[in-house]
Design a protein around this motif. Structure first.
Motif, PDB file in Angstrom:
ATOM      1  N   GLN A 217       5.792  10.270 -18.581  1.00  0.00           N
ATOM      2  CA  GLN A 217       4.539   9.532 -18.609  1.00  0.00           C
ATOM      3  C   GLN A 217       3.741   9.371 -19.892  1.00  0.00           C
TER       4      GLN A 217
ATOM      5  N   GLU B  83       2.402   1.714  -3.493  1.00  0.00           N
ATOM      6  CA  GLU B  83       1.229   2.230  -4.533  1.00  0.00           C
ATOM      7  C   GLU B  83       1.076   3.633  -4.239  1.00  0.00           C
ATOM      8  N   GLU B  84       0.758   3.848  -3.120  1.00  0.00           N
ATOM      9  CA  GLU B  84       0.449   5.435  -2.586  1.00  0.00           C
ATOM     10  C   GLU B  84       1.574   6.498  -3.016  1.00  0.00           C
TER      11      GLU B  84
ATOM     12  N   LYS C 261       1.438   2.035 -13.250  1.00  0.00           N
ATOM     13  CA  LYS C 261       1.492   2.182 -11.754  1.00  0.00           C
ATOM     14  C   LYS C 261       1.946   1.014 -11.050  1.00  0.00           C
TER      15      LYS C 261
ATOM     16  N   ALA D  44       5.138   0.667  -8.730  1.00  0.00           N
ATOM     17  CA  ALA D  44       5.206   0.275  -7.134  1.00  0.00           C
ATOM     18  C   ALA D  44       5.897  -1.215  -6.890  1.00  0.00           C
TER      19      ALA D  44
ATOM     20  N   ASP E  91       1.539   6.647  -6.637  1.00  0.00           N
ATOM     21  CA  ASP E  91       0.381   7.564  -7.097  1.00  0.00           C
ATOM     22  C   ASP E  91       0.463   8.970  -6.775  1.00  0.00           C
ATOM     23  N   GLY E  92       0.916   9.457  -5.675  1.00  0.00           N
ATOM     24  CA  GLY E  92       1.060  10.797  -5.372  1.00  0.00           C
ATOM     25  C   GLY E  92       2.261  11.390  -6.183  1.00  0.00           C
TER      26      GLY E  92
ATOM     27  N   LEU F 132       3.295  10.515  -9.400  1.00  0.00           N
ATOM     28  CA  LEU F 132       2.527  10.627 -10.541  1.00  0.00           C
ATOM     29  C   LEU F 132       1.900  11.807 -10.884  1.00  0.00           C
ATOM     30  N   GLU F 133       0.955  11.845  -9.757  1.00  0.00           N
ATOM     31  CA  GLU F 133      -0.116  12.843  -9.810  1.00  0.00           C
ATOM     32  C   GLU F 133       0.525  14.327  -9.805  1.00  0.00           C
TER      33      GLU F 133
ATOM     34  N   SER G 172       0.842  -1.260  -0.034  1.00  0.00           N
ATOM     35  CA  SER G 172       0.036   0.050  -0.094  1.00  0.00           C
ATOM     36  C   SER G 172       0.750   1.156   0.065  1.00  0.00           C
TER      37      SER G 172
ATOM     38  N   GLN H 177      -1.504   3.670 -18.478  1.00  0.00           N
ATOM     39  CA  GLN H 177      -1.307   4.130 -17.406  1.00  0.00           C
ATOM     40  C   GLN H 177      -1.519   3.340 -16.127  1.00  0.00           C
TER      41      GLN H 177
END
Length: 215
Positions: free
Chosen positions: A183, A100-101, A197, A201, A104-105, A107-108, A97, A193
């Motif tokens: 990206q 992954e987070e 991810k 990760a 995510d954070g 890339l965003e 987790s 996409q």
């Protein structure tokens, strides 16, 4: 906006002046997303903001000065990326987790600030120390937190002592930054996409823990 905002000649800007200054920055940010950095001129930014070049020069010495202001604001936001790592456990399912987070954070954040980050990368690559410091301010926040995560796992005997925490963390963050800035390029390789991810990760999890994740 906190603190006093001053004009180029040192005067404190009033509420209207602060609003004008911010509008100029917002218009410049918008222009950077559609035009090459070096093609953006003061007169174009001023026109888009509904004001004059003279007003622009009240608040910024030139376009580069305004870009640095936007970059500094973005870097301050980027420091918050450390919250994706601090206090997280990398053991068991929690480790997956966390990976992954973080991905995510990262890339965003890069997608949201793509235009200004491209300018920062360009300036840093050309040896401009101001842009280099901004880039490192963003990356250091995550690198330092990941370094501590690896150290904690080593102290618990869960990561080989031969691993250099700083080298591992720095390598992973450099990888994340490179992937995040590329990206759109992955699409040309046929990578979706949704596929990027979890694979990214996986690399982060393997780097930090040395083990396959428990999902």
């Amino acid at each position: 906006m906190t603190g006093q905002v001053r004009t180029v000649d040192g005067r404190v800007a009033g509420r209207r002046g602060q609003a004008t200054r911010q509008k100029l920055l917002d218009c410049l940010s918008e222009m950077l997303s559609s035009s090459p950095y070096r093609d953006v001129k003061v007169i174009d930014v001023a026109r888009k903001a509904g004001t004059s070049p003279a007003t622009f020069y009240q608040y910024f010495p030139d376009v580069e000065g305004a870009v640095l202001e936007i970059a500094e604001q973005m870097a301050t936001e980027g420091v918050q990326l450390t919250s994706l790592v601090e206090g997280r456990t990398w053991v068991g399912k929690s480790g997956w987790s966390a990976a992954e987070e973080l991905v995510d954070g990262f890339l965003e954040f890069w997608r949201r600030n793509d235009a200004i980050l491209r300018v920062v990368d360009l300036g840093a690559a050309e040896g401009d120390k101001r842009f280099y410091k901004i880039r490192m301010k963003i990356l250091n926040s995550v690198t330092n937190s990941l370094t501590e995560s690896v150290k904690e796992l080593q102290a618990k005997g869960k990561v080989d002592k031969d691993v250099s925490p700083a080298a591992m963390a720095g390598s992973l963050v450099a990888m994340l930054a490179a992937v995040a800035s590329h990206q759109k390029g992955f699409q040309a390789w046929g990578v979706k996409q949704a596929e990027l991810k979890p694979n990214l990760a996986l690399l982060v999890h393997l780097g930090i823990t040395g083990k396959k994740p428990t999902r």
